[in-house]
Design an enzyme around this catalytic site. Structure first.
Site, mmCIF file in Angstrom:
data_model
loop_
_atom_site.group_PDB
_atom_site.id
_atom_site.type_symbol
_atom_site.label_atom_id
_atom_site.label_comp_id
_atom_site.label_asym_id
_atom_site.label_seq_id
_atom_site.Cartn_x
_atom_site.Cartn_y
_atom_site.Cartn_z
ATOM 1 N N SER A 64 72.121 14.838 -9.783
ATOM 2 C CA SER A 64 71.618 13.660 -10.480
ATOM 3 C C SER A 64 71.926 12.420 -9.653
ATOM 4 O O SER A 64 72.920 12.388 -8.913
ATOM 5 C CB SER A 64 72.286 13.529 -11.851
ATOM 6 O OG SER A 64 72.020 12.271 -12.436
ATOM 7 N N TYR B 121 79.837 12.698 -16.817
ATOM 8 C CA TYR B 121 78.601 13.253 -16.270
ATOM 9 C C TYR B 121 78.453 12.857 -14.802
ATOM 10 O O TYR B 121 78.160 13.707 -13.948
ATOM 11 C CB TYR B 121 77.405 12.761 -17.077
ATOM 12 C CG TYR B 121 76.088 13.389 -16.666
ATOM 13 C CD1 TYR B 121 75.722 14.639 -17.152
ATOM 14 C CD2 TYR B 121 75.209 12.735 -15.802
ATOM 15 C CE1 TYR B 121 74.516 15.225 -16.787
ATOM 16 C CE2 TYR B 121 74.001 13.314 -15.433
ATOM 17 C CZ TYR B 121 73.658 14.555 -15.929
ATOM 18 O OH TYR B 121 72.469 15.132 -15.560
#
Length: 258
Positions: free
Chosen positions: A148, A161
Site C-alpha cells: 500500500s 496499517y
C-alpha cells in the site's frame, strides 16, 4: 519477439484474499495470461461463487478454492497441505489478503493492532516461507505482495496499517535478495485508493472523494483491474530481471508535490 515471454501457460498460482475486489481481479488477470489459479479466502460461499464465474469465462483453466483465514497459523498450514496435494509445486504466490481497523494510535487495544500485523505482514511472511519449497521446484517462480502507499507515506489508514505495509515492503526487498539464488523473484505493488467494497464507504462521501482526487495527479480512483495488471506483469517471464521492486499503482499520488 518470443510470445511466451508474455504468457503464463502451465503455471500454477495461489492468490490469497481471492474472493472479491483486488484479489478476484488478480485471479482473472492471471487466468487471462494462461495460468491455473488456486483461490484462498475466509468465505467459502463467496469463493465458490467466484470460481463458478471464472470457470464460465476461462473453461480451459483449472480453478480451485480453499477456505482459510491466513491470519491463523493452523489454517495457513492447512492451506500449505492443500497446495502440496496438487503435486506440481507452485509457480506464483500472490499475498493479497489484508485487513485494517482505522483508529487514532492511542485508541487501539493490543489485540486490535496486533491482528492487523497478523493478517497483513505475518501471514505473507509465513506463507512465503511455507511455500518456498514448492516455489523452488521450478527454475523460475514469483511472489508478489500487495502492499500500500501507506507503507511509504502517511495517509489516514491508522498507524498499524501503515507500519504493517512498510514491513511488507521491506520483507519484499529482503526476500528478493535472499531467494534470488533459488530462482524466486519477490516484488510488491502499492495501491492508492482503488474502487472496491472496502473503500466504497469512504469514497461515497463527496467531500472526502474530492480530497482524494485533489491529491491524485490522474484525477480519479483506481480500478481493481489496474492493480491486477501490475501484479500479472511482475509474474510474467518478460519481467524476469525485476526483483525486489515495489511498484506504486497510485495515479501519481506518491509523486505529488506542490
Amino acid at each position: 519477439m518470443d510470445p511466451n515471454r508474455w504468457r503464463l501457460d502451465g503455471q500454477l498460482a495461489l492468490v490469497t484474499g481471492g474472493s472479491a475486489g483486488i484479489g478476484q481481479a488478480i485471479a482473472r488477470e492471471l487466468l487471462g495470461f494462461g495460468a491455473d489459479v488456486l483461490l484462498a479466502a475466509r468465505d467459502a460461499d463467496a469463493l465458490d461463487a467466484v470460481r463458478d464465474e471464472l470457470r464460465e469465462d476461462f473453461p480451459e483453466s483449472d480453478i480451485e478454492w480453499f477456505a482459510a483465514d491466513v491470519a491463523d497459523d493452523e489454517q495457513r498450514r492447512e492451506l500449505l497441505d492443500w497446495v502440496e496435494d496438487f503435486g506440481e509445486g507452485l509457480h506464483i504466490l500472490v499475498n493479497n489478503a489484508g485487513g485494517n481497523l482505522s483508529k487514532p494510535a492511542t485508541e487501539y487495544a493490543d489485540d486490535e493492532w496486533r491482528a492487523i500485523f497478523e493478517v497483513n505482514t505475518f501471514a505473507a511472511f509465513e506463507l512465503s516461507r511455507y511455500l518456498h519449497p514448492l516455489l523452488i521446484r521450478h527454475a523460475a517462480s514469483s511472489i508478489v505482495n500487495v502492499g500500500s502507499v501507506s507503507g511509504s507515506t502517511a495517509v489516514r489508514t491508522g498507524v498499524p496499517y501503515g507500519m504493517s505495509k512498510a514491513a511488507m515492503h521491506q520483507m519484499t526487498r529482503n526476500l528478493a535478495v535472499e531467494w534470488a539464488e533459488d530462482g524466486v523473484r519477490v516484488n510488491a505493488v502499492a495501491p492508492w485508493y482503488i474502487r472496491t467494497r472496502r473503500t466504497s464507504g469512504k469514497l461515497a462521501d463527496p467531500d472526502y472523494l474530492d480530497e482524494v482526487l485533489l491529491r491524485t495527479p490522474l484525477g480519479r480512483v483506481g480500478e481493481p483491474e489496474e492493480v491486477a495488471a501490475a501484479v500479472a506483469f511482475l509474474c510474467l517471464p518478460a519481467a524476469g530481471y525485476i526483483t525486489g521492486e515495489c511498484i506504486a499503482v497510485d495515479g501519481g499520488f506518491l509523486r505529488y508535490g506542490f
